[in-house]
Scaffold this active site. Structure first.
Site, PDB file in Angstrom:
ATOM      1  N   CYS A 375       0.858  -1.190   0.000  1.00 38.41           N
ATOM      2  CA  CYS A 375       0.000   0.000   0.000  1.00 38.41           C
ATOM      3  C   CYS A 375       0.893   1.239   0.000  1.00 38.41           C
ATOM      4  O   CYS A 375       1.688   1.438   0.918  1.00 38.41           O
ATOM      5  CB  CYS A 375      -0.900  -0.007   1.237  1.00 38.41           C
ATOM      6  SG  CYS A 375      -1.725   1.551   1.581  1.00 38.41           S
ATOM      7  N   CYS A 378       0.502   3.579   2.997  1.00 35.17           N
ATOM      8  CA  CYS A 378       1.116   2.974   4.176  1.00 35.17           C
ATOM      9  C   CYS A 378       2.630   2.994   4.069  1.00 35.17           C
ATOM     10  O   CYS A 378       3.336   3.194   5.066  1.00 35.17           O
ATOM     11  CB  CYS A 378       0.631   1.538   4.351  1.00 35.17           C
ATOM     12  SG  CYS A 378      -1.167   1.338   4.352  1.00 35.17           S
TER      13      CYS A 378
END
Length: 451
Positions: A375, A378
């Site tokens: 991600c 993230c």
């Protein structure tokens, strides 16, 4: 209306049939004196929420700190996995050239207006193909030092090459850390790798793949390894608090509703749902807070130098931001119960040196794991927060170099920080400060649940 119904369902879903309140089950151990410290939770709460948090948030909204240059396309160095998160909330929107102040774009290593002029003069002469005889040997040496930042051996984390064409500026205010939907085996793989292979874990703990299961404890470890484990656990806890506090509660054609997901918070920190480990994780957050707060107090002399500026090419704003920065650091220094880092790496010098090197190499590995996060949102915040913690550790264990700064020349300083390190240091502490403040909100929300 739909959003209120969803919120009600979320709150009703967290009912646990047990004596004691929901707030007590999460916060039963989050009080009193912290292990290996002379400080208590209540003092940190009050100091952070009243003194630190407001000033820090104002500073982080400035141009110098909101624009972070990062390479989100580095390959994972530990395993071959070309999959990428397809969730729309995992995406990161990079800046366009017009978004970033000229003072930041022209060089990532400019710390003052004087240094900026020297570098621009050097670049101009180089482009003309002329012999550069206008700069002194000392200035040329300083430019080389700025270019390579500081000695690689002093770092506790890996930094991106800001000259790489893959590196881009990201506006952190427009790409906030929040729940993206990235979870399950892919996310667990990251934390499993950190805990199982790259962390000084307690001997009695065998971690399963799912990090939400029992995974704390610090028995059988010396104080240094115990501190390292608690830092990683505290960072993990802080990230989980952010995701629980900025959760997508509802979405329709017109708006997205982000807010506190109490059941998500309980899943990670409720004493019963985590086999007694949740409250320990929250205590580790406070330990992490003390470590980074201590680093800010110790780095004050570095930023007090008249030659240092938060340079963006906007003189009025730059001067105001330096005043705000120094004010914040003086407040940090005034904290009455700072962590005593001299207790770490004490004793036998040879053993202490070996342990410190293991400490450093292990944390560098953890910072490299961030390039394996699928991600991108993230990955962005994971890289920033590990770099920030690595910079804090570098500061704590460079005391002699920092103390020697008044006796060294500006062209050959005894201690240096790159802009990337400065931005990550303060934004990482901003995340931890926000987590401590959010705990107050979760206490209030949990106290209102029917048992």
């Amino acid at each position: 209306m739909k959003s209120f119904i969803l919120l009600a369902l979320l709150l009703s879903s967290v009912h646990v049939t047990t004596a004691g309140s929901a707030a007590h089950r999460c916060f039963c151990q989050v009080t009193g004196t912290l292990d290996d410290c002379a400080c208590d939770v209540e003092t940190i709460d009050s100091f952070n929420n009243k003194e630190i948090f407001p000033k820090l948030q104002k500073l982080l909204s400035s141009d110098y700190f909101r624009f972070y240059k990062v390479n989100l396309n580095n390959p994972c160095p530990f395993w071959t996995d070309h999959s990428q998160c397809g969730l729309k909330y995992c995406a990161v929107k990079p800046c366009t050239p017009g978004d970033v102040p000229e003072g930041l774009k022209s060089s990532s290593y400019k710390y003052s207006e004087e240094a900026s002029e020297d570098i621009e003069k050097c670049e101009k002469v180089e482009k003309l193909g002329a012999v550069n005889g206008s700069l002194s040997d000392e200035t040329l040496q300083a430019l080389q030092e700025w270019k390579k930042h500081d000695d690689e051996s002093e770092r506790f984390c890996m930094l991106d090459d800001e000259d790489s064409p893959e590196s881009q500026y990201v506006d952190l205010l427009l790409n906030p850390e929040r729940f993206t939907g990235y979870k399950g085996p892919e996310a667990w793989r990251i934390w499993n790798s950190i805990y199982e292979e790259n962390c000084f874990k307690p001997y009695s703990v065998k971690r399963p793949l799912n990090p939400l299961a029992s995974n704390s404890g610090d028995d059988g470890l010396c104080v240094e390894k115990r501190a390292f484990f608690r830092l990683i656990s505290g960072l993990h806890s802080s990230i989980n608090i952010h995701l629980s506090a900025r959760y997508l509660l509802d979405e329709n054609w017109f708006e997205m509703m982000w807010g506190h997901n109490v059941s998500e918070f309980q899943l990670r920190f409720d004493e019963e749902l985590t086999e007694g480990e949740g409250p320990k994780r929250l205590r580790n957050l406070y330990f992490l807070y003390l470590i980074e707060l201590r680093a800010l107090a110790k780095i004050l002399p570095y930023f007090e130098r008249s030659t240092f500026n938060l340079y963006t090419g906007q003189p009025t704003q730059d001067n105001e931001n330096k005043k705000l920065l120094l004010e914040l650091l003086h407040v940090a220094k005034s904290f009455p119960l700072h962590f005593d880092e001299t207790a770490l790496f004490a004793g036998n010098k040879k053993e202490a040196m070996k342990l410190k090197e293991d400490f450093k190499l292990t944390f560098k590995n953890i910072s490299r794991i961030m390039d394996c996060v699928e991600c991108f949102k993230c990955r962005l915040w994971g890289k920033l927060q590990t770099q920030g913690l690595g910079t804090a550790l570098k500061i704590l264990f460079s005391e002699r170099q920092i103390e020697a700064m008044p006796n060294t020349s500006n062209t050959n300083p005894s201690f240096q920080l790159s802009r990337q390190e400065i931005v990550s240091l303060f934004n990482a502490f901003g995340r931890i400060s926000t987590s401590v403040r959010e705990l107050k909100n979760f206490r209030s929300l949990l106290s209102k649940l029917k048992q």
